[in-house]
Write an enzyme that holds these catalytic residues in place. Structure first.
Site, PDB file in Angstrom:
ATOM      1  N   HIS A 200      -3.995  -4.718   4.751  1.00  0.00           N
ATOM      2  CA  HIS A 200      -4.458  -6.086   4.501  1.00  0.00           C
ATOM      3  C   HIS A 200      -3.585  -7.129   5.198  1.00  0.00           C
ATOM      4  O   HIS A 200      -3.990  -8.271   5.339  1.00  0.00           O
ATOM      5  CB  HIS A 200      -4.560  -6.366   2.999  1.00  0.00           C
ATOM      6  CG  HIS A 200      -3.249  -6.557   2.300  1.00  0.00           C
ATOM      7  ND1 HIS A 200      -2.603  -5.535   1.624  1.00  0.00           N
ATOM      8  CD2 HIS A 200      -2.465  -7.646   2.165  1.00  0.00           C
ATOM      9  CE1 HIS A 200      -1.494  -6.000   1.089  1.00  0.00           C
ATOM     10  NE2 HIS A 200      -1.377  -7.281   1.396  1.00  0.00           N
ATOM     11  N   ASP A 233      -4.693   1.360   2.231  1.00  0.00           N
ATOM     12  CA  ASP A 233      -3.994   0.109   2.515  1.00  0.00           C
ATOM     13  C   ASP A 233      -2.740   0.358   3.346  1.00  0.00           C
ATOM     14  O   ASP A 233      -1.669  -0.216   3.087  1.00  0.00           O
ATOM     15  CB  ASP A 233      -3.643  -0.644   1.229  1.00  0.00           C
ATOM     16  CG  ASP A 233      -3.279  -2.104   1.511  1.00  0.00           C
ATOM     17  OD1 ASP A 233      -3.682  -2.620   2.575  1.00  0.00           O
ATOM     18  OD2 ASP A 233      -2.585  -2.714   0.687  1.00  0.00           O
ATOM     19  N   SER A 315       4.177  -7.891   1.204  1.00  0.00           N
ATOM     20  CA  SER A 315       3.260  -6.789   1.476  1.00  0.00           C
ATOM     21  C   SER A 315       3.626  -6.060   2.762  1.00  0.00           C
ATOM     22  O   SER A 315       3.857  -6.675   3.799  1.00  0.00           O
ATOM     23  CB  SER A 315       1.828  -7.324   1.600  1.00  0.00           C
ATOM     24  OG  SER A 315       1.374  -7.822   0.376  1.00  0.00           O
TER      25      SER A 315
END
Length: 471
Positions: A200, A233, A315
């Site tokens: 992402h 992910d 992230s």
């Protein structure tokens, strides 16, 4: 220390008159007294008189000037001061020959007042200024700090100093006219210039956008996407003109992580590059389904939960153990609204990382082929209900069979309506939990499954199949 008398001279103590056995009647106009020349000329003294040398002394405020007192005899003679704690007794007459004293008695009275009014501060000052061996101070000045201070290996500072050069801040910009993008984190996977991060983080720039990675030394490199896996992910980048001195971070073993182990997270929360936070492993095998908030496919993980502060921008960054080895990839946090995601407002101490053992397998597959490979059981399960297990749906997507003919589930004897309650020794409470557990495995693995049918619990073994690419 008091500054009450600062700038004021303390007058000498006049000769003490004899004390009659009964209080005298104050005269209307007492005669002027003549101070003792020797006493008047003596400078004020700050010494405290020897208590043993005095007998029931009277307290004198200060030498009175030689002029008549006001009518009525004011001020009256000062009262006698009894011994501390002793009963009041008749005051004996003073010696016939008055003793000459300096102003020490006044200093003694002032000292008594200071002790009575400020004993707490007085004790603190005394303790700071005195000790038994006569040394006046034990304070160590800043100049005595060792110049060769070194942090021991294994401390957070030592681990961070070693890991920071191998962690980069990723800037992603889409290829659209608006140039939308975001900030994330990645870490060096090998000396060839591969960087591992979250899908992402780079999804917006994957098709016609631009990517750059900036390291802690300030050097920035363009990058391109090698491969990405939406379901896991995970994404892998390749630095353009990668430097030869890249130092990959060591990879740990996430299967051996224990609840309570120390964790160190490195990332760029809200764009603040090279931020280090610490915590512990709060839980293992936490089923998490998260989305990027942009309508993309959800990702599923059997996550490592940590209370290390993780925020948007963390992230893709590494979650390290106390030795500095990567044990996970920071991916999601839980918000106060109760949802899981990568773009929530901020950390509330519930962060989730993809176990590195799973991420490593995915990264290797992406480097080899550029496409992810997912293990599957060949059955469609209900993704909404939670608490009773993962129920196999009556029909699949688009009216297709919910159990793939001749697929892994069919070969294991599973049918529509069966409720899967256990997978590989882990309890299953929902469809997302089942997928999270399946994706920790590899295609071809044999896994024991427990399911319920018609109120009866059945155990069987399924051999996982595979699916290539994101659908």
């Amino acid at each position: 220390m008091s500054t009450e008398n600062e700038g004021k001279a303390v007058p000498g103590d006049p000769a003490a008159p004899s004390v009659p056995p009964a209080p005298p009647v104050p005269p209307s106009a007492p005669p002027a007294s003549t101070p003792d020349p020797a006493s008047a000329s003596a400078p004020p003294s700050a010494s405290i008189p020897d208590p043993a040398a005095q007998e029931a002394p009277t307290v004198q405020a200060a030498a009175q000037p030689a002029h008549a007192a006001p009518a009525g005899g004011w001020p009256p003679p000062p009262p006698t001061v009894p011994s501390w704690g002793a009963p009041h007794a008749p005051v004996p007459a003073a010696p016939a020959a008055p003793r000459k004293r300096t102003g020490g008695l006044v200093a003694a009275v002032l000292a008594a007042a200071l002790v009575a009014g400020g004993i707490g501060g007085g004790i603190g000052y005394w303790a700071a200024e005195r000790n038994d061996d006569g040394i006046s101070s034990t304070t160590v000045s800043s100049g005595d700090t060792p110049a060769s201070f070194k942090r021991d290996p294994g401390t957070v500072a030592a681990v961070a100093a070693k890991a920071l050069p191998s962690v980069g801040t990723i800037q992603a910009k889409s290829g659209g006219s608006q140039g939308e993008g975001g900030t994330g984190t990645g870490f060096v996977y090998d000396q060839e210039g591969h960087v591992v991060t979250n899908n992402h983080v780079v999804a917006s720039a994957a098709n016609g956008g631009t990517l750059s990675v900036t390291f802690s030394d300030g050097k920035s490199y363009d990058a391109e996407v090698v491969g990405r896996a939406e379901g896991y992910d995970v994404a892998v980048l390749k630095l353009t003109n990668a430097p030869k001195d890249l130092k990959p971070l060591p990879l740990g073993d996430s299967d051996k992580v224990a609840v309570g182990d120390s964790t160190i997270a490195i990332g760029a929360p809200f764009g603040l590059s090279n931020t280090v936070t610490t915590g512990i492993i709060s839980a293992k095998n936490r089923p998490v389904a998260s989305g990027d908030g942009a309508g993309g496919s959800n990702s599923y993980m059997s996550a490592l939960q940590t209370d290390a502060s993780i925020n948007p921008g963390n992230s893709g960054g590494p979650l390290l153990d106390a030795s500095g080895a990567v044990i996970g990839i920071n991916s999601a946090i839980q918000s106060t609204s109760g949802g899981f995601g990568q773009t929530q407002a901020g950390s509330i101490g519930l962060g989730f990382a993809i176990p590195v053992n799973q991420a490593k397998n995915v990264a290797q597959q992406l480097i080899r082929t550029g496409k992810p490979v997912y293990p599957v059981i060949g059955a469609t399960v209900n993704m909404n209900d939670k608490g009773e297990g993962a129920e196999i749906a009556e029909r699949g997507t688009g009216g297709t069979p919910s159990v793939t003919p001749n697929g892994p589930a069919a070969k294991a004897g599973l049918k529509p309506g069966d409720v899967i309650t256990g997978f590989g020794g882990h309890q299953i409470d929902s469809g997302p939990t089942l997928i999270s557990e399946i994706w920790t495995r590899k295609p071809g693995d044999s896994v024991e499954i427990t399911y319920e049918r018609d109120g009866r619990s059945v155990t069987t073994t399924v051999v996982l199949g595979e699916r290539t690419g994101d659908s």
